[in-house]
Design a protein around this motif. Structure first.
Motif, mmCIF file in Angstrom:
data_model
loop_
_atom_site.group_PDB
_atom_site.id
_atom_site.type_symbol
_atom_site.label_atom_id
_atom_site.label_comp_id
_atom_site.label_asym_id
_atom_site.label_seq_id
_atom_site.Cartn_x
_atom_site.Cartn_y
_atom_site.Cartn_z
ATOM 1 N N GLY A 121 101.423 86.262 63.445
ATOM 2 C CA GLY A 121 100.013 85.723 64.286
ATOM 3 C C GLY A 121 100.351 86.228 65.677
ATOM 4 N N PRO A 122 99.260 86.126 66.556
ATOM 5 C CA PRO A 122 99.270 86.966 67.521
ATOM 6 C C PRO A 122 100.110 85.869 68.596
ATOM 7 N N ASN A 123 100.337 86.433 69.739
ATOM 8 C CA ASN A 123 101.007 85.633 70.769
ATOM 9 C C ASN A 123 100.185 84.527 71.193
ATOM 10 N N GLY A 124 100.582 83.250 71.320
ATOM 11 C CA GLY A 124 100.079 82.167 71.816
ATOM 12 C C GLY A 124 99.490 81.284 70.415
ATOM 13 N N SER A 125 99.747 81.886 69.170
ATOM 14 C CA SER A 125 99.288 81.121 67.984
ATOM 15 C C SER A 125 99.942 79.943 67.554
ATOM 16 N N GLY A 126 101.051 79.541 68.218
ATOM 17 C CA GLY A 126 101.645 78.340 67.770
ATOM 18 C C GLY A 126 102.988 78.747 66.977
ATOM 19 N N LYS A 127 103.485 80.088 66.917
ATOM 20 C CA LYS A 127 104.728 80.239 66.009
ATOM 21 C C LYS A 127 106.082 79.416 66.622
ATOM 22 N N THR A 128 106.197 80.126 67.714
ATOM 23 C CA THR A 128 107.434 79.423 68.699
ATOM 24 C C THR A 128 107.555 77.925 68.776
ATOM 25 N N THR A 129 106.431 77.293 69.138
ATOM 26 C CA THR A 129 106.172 75.909 69.033
ATOM 27 C C THR A 129 106.682 75.334 67.354
ATOM 28 N N THR A 130 106.217 75.944 66.435
ATOM 29 C CA THR A 130 106.566 75.384 65.236
ATOM 30 C C THR A 130 108.118 75.385 65.076
ATOM 31 N N ILE A 131 108.503 76.565 65.475
ATOM 32 C CA ILE A 131 109.883 76.606 65.165
ATOM 33 C C ILE A 131 110.825 75.567 66.133
ATOM 34 N N ARG A 132 110.464 75.517 67.381
ATOM 35 C CA ARG A 132 110.934 74.517 67.982
ATOM 36 C C ARG A 132 111.087 73.102 67.598
ATOM 37 N N MET A 133 109.927 72.701 66.773
ATOM 38 C CA MET A 133 109.740 71.501 66.570
ATOM 39 C C MET A 133 110.580 71.280 65.222
ATOM 40 N N LEU A 134 110.724 72.488 64.240
ATOM 41 C CA LEU A 134 111.703 72.382 63.031
ATOM 42 C C LEU A 134 113.143 72.462 63.522
ATOM 43 N N LEU A 135 113.411 72.736 64.546
ATOM 44 C CA LEU A 135 114.748 72.717 65.229
ATOM 45 C C LEU A 135 115.143 71.505 65.771
ATOM 46 N N GLY A 136 113.960 70.737 66.214
ATOM 47 C CA GLY A 136 114.117 69.184 66.691
ATOM 48 C C GLY A 136 114.560 69.449 68.183
ATOM 49 N N LEU A 137 114.014 70.878 68.766
ATOM 50 C CA LEU A 137 114.033 71.120 70.132
ATOM 51 C C LEU A 137 112.794 70.196 70.835
ATOM 52 N N LEU A 138 111.998 70.036 70.151
ATOM 53 C CA LEU A 138 110.501 69.462 70.807
ATOM 54 C C LEU A 138 110.187 68.396 69.563
ATOM 55 N N HIS A 139 109.670 67.414 69.824
ATOM 56 C CA HIS A 139 109.139 66.455 69.023
ATOM 57 C C HIS A 139 107.751 66.541 68.789
ATOM 58 N N PRO A 140 107.454 66.256 67.499
ATOM 59 C CA PRO A 140 106.019 66.699 67.161
ATOM 60 C C PRO A 140 105.135 65.332 67.514
ATOM 61 N N SER A 141 103.807 65.713 67.963
ATOM 62 C CA SER A 141 103.200 64.573 68.519
ATOM 63 C C SER A 141 102.481 63.939 67.370
ATOM 64 N N GLU A 142 102.389 64.727 66.257
ATOM 65 C CA GLU A 142 101.868 63.913 64.914
ATOM 66 C C GLU A 142 102.645 64.609 63.694
ATOM 67 N N GLY A 143 102.850 63.857 62.611
ATOM 68 C CA GLY A 143 103.279 64.511 61.448
ATOM 69 C C GLY A 143 104.850 64.356 61.403
ATOM 70 N N GLU A 144 105.422 65.042 60.485
ATOM 71 C CA GLU A 144 106.805 65.038 60.357
ATOM 72 C C GLU A 144 107.469 66.256 59.462
ATOM 73 N N ALA A 145 108.539 66.469 59.567
ATOM 74 C CA ALA A 145 109.153 67.506 59.027
ATOM 75 C C ALA A 145 110.623 67.410 58.639
ATOM 76 N N GLN A 146 111.283 67.940 57.423
ATOM 77 C CA GLN A 146 112.623 67.894 57.058
ATOM 78 C C GLN A 146 113.274 69.170 57.134
ATOM 79 N N VAL A 147 114.292 69.774 57.604
ATOM 80 C CA VAL A 147 115.003 70.990 57.461
ATOM 81 C C VAL A 147 116.427 70.746 56.708
ATOM 82 N N LEU A 148 116.500 71.513 55.772
ATOM 83 C CA LEU A 148 117.696 71.207 54.889
ATOM 84 C C LEU A 148 117.924 69.721 54.503
ATOM 85 N N GLY A 149 116.925 69.035 54.328
ATOM 86 C CA GLY A 149 117.044 67.621 53.814
ATOM 87 C C GLY A 149 117.036 66.648 55.195
ATOM 88 N N TYR A 150 117.148 67.146 56.382
ATOM 89 C CA TYR A 150 117.438 66.194 57.638
ATOM 90 C C TYR A 150 116.096 66.204 58.104
#
Length: 299
Positions: free
Chosen positions: A37-66
């Motif tokens: 995706g182009p710059n600003g499309s949300g790619k980095t924000t997605t990764i930071r949420m998956l790493l637990g560095l940013l908390h999602p405003s809504e929804g949930e995610a599990q990474v490696l079962g955690y």
């Protein structure tokens, strides 16, 4: 299928700005997911949420079962992250940089550090200071710091930005090698050609995940046909084609035009239209779709 990443309605606002818009997807263990995706499309924000560095405003995610919110430390202990602006200590040597990051992960075994350096081709220059390295070698060292603790999942955020094509190709060889070792990899990029290397591609635009599938399936999904048009003069022909009905996209491609049409059987009509405008049409050939074509068709 063992799932490495599972996201459901993953969403992130920054004040009133919706950066990531209700993403739902899964990544199987061992896959190389290209997040395009182009710059600003949300790619980095997605990764930071998956790493637990940013908390999602809504929804949930599990990474490696955690869970990425309640178990973020466990997530980060078993994942590696190479950010867009990776931090290296310029005054330290390659060895010292890697030993420092290894210590942060609790890795004290110098044999493991040496093995990582050798696997990335850094062993022979390990006493060079980071400040003296080219962009390609700095990139390899940054990757070494992300995998020194042998993670099960690796996040690479625009890892080849700013390096030459040869270094980009070499870096993708390293990604393939890590994948063969069973490491799941999620890599963001805005280079369309790089996405072709991935086993699965996600296409992001304005915070939305527009598609997620294997490259071949995505290319087969284009509504219409790609045509290679050899015509003179090129620039007036490009302007003429862009004004025709049913044209998804038209661009210059070296010595000819590359056109995506909504209909599959149009060469005769294209030839007739161009000839009527005094263009010299030499030949019109069907072309093979690329990931860039898929991206353009989704606009």
């Amino acid at each position: 299928m063992i799932t490495a990443i599972r996201a459901h309605n993953l969403t992130r606002y920054f004040a009133n700005f919706l950066a990531v818009d209700h993403l739902t997807f899964e990544v199987a263990a061992g896959q190389v997911l290209g997040y395009l995706g182009p710059n600003g499309s949300g790619k980095t924000t997605t990764i930071r949420m998956l790493l637990g560095l940013l908390h999602p405003s809504e929804g949930e995610a599990q990474v490696l079962g955690y869970d990425v919110v309640s178990q973020s430390e466990l997530v980060r202990s078993q994942t590696g992250y190479m950010s867009q602006k990776f931090a290296l200590y310029n005054e330290l040597t390659i060895w010292e940089n890697l030993a420092f990051y290894a210590g942060m992960y609790g890795v004290r075994d110098t044999r493991q550090i040496s093995a990582i350096l050798e696997s990335l081709g850094l062993g022979a220059i390990k006493m060079q200071k980071a400040q003296n390295l080219s962009a390609g070698w700095r990139q390899r060292l940054a990757l070494a710091t992300a995998i020194v603790h042998r993670p099960r999942l690796l996040f690479l955020d625009e890892p080849t930005s700013g390096v030459d094509p040869t270094a980009r190709r070499s870096f993708w060889d390293l990604i393939y090698e890590l994948s063969t070792q069973g490491i799941t990899i999620m890599v963001t990029t805005h280079y369309m050609d790089e996405a072709e290397y991935c086993s699965v591609i996600g296409i992001m635009r304005a915070g939305k995940l527009q598609a997620l599938d294997e490259p071949g399936h995505l290319k087969a999904s284009i509504p219409g046909q790609v045509w290679e048009i050899y015509v003179e003069p090129l620039l007036p022909a490009l302007e003429a084609v862009e004004g025709l009905p049913g044209i998804v996209h038209a661009t210059l491609a070296s010595d000819h035009l590359r056109v995506i049409t909504r209909l599959k059987s149009v060469p005769e009509r294209l030839s007739s239209e161009l000839s009527s405008k005094k263009m010299q049409v030499q030949k019109i050939l069907p072309g093979e779709a690329t990931i860039e074509d898929v991206f353009i068709a989704m606009q």
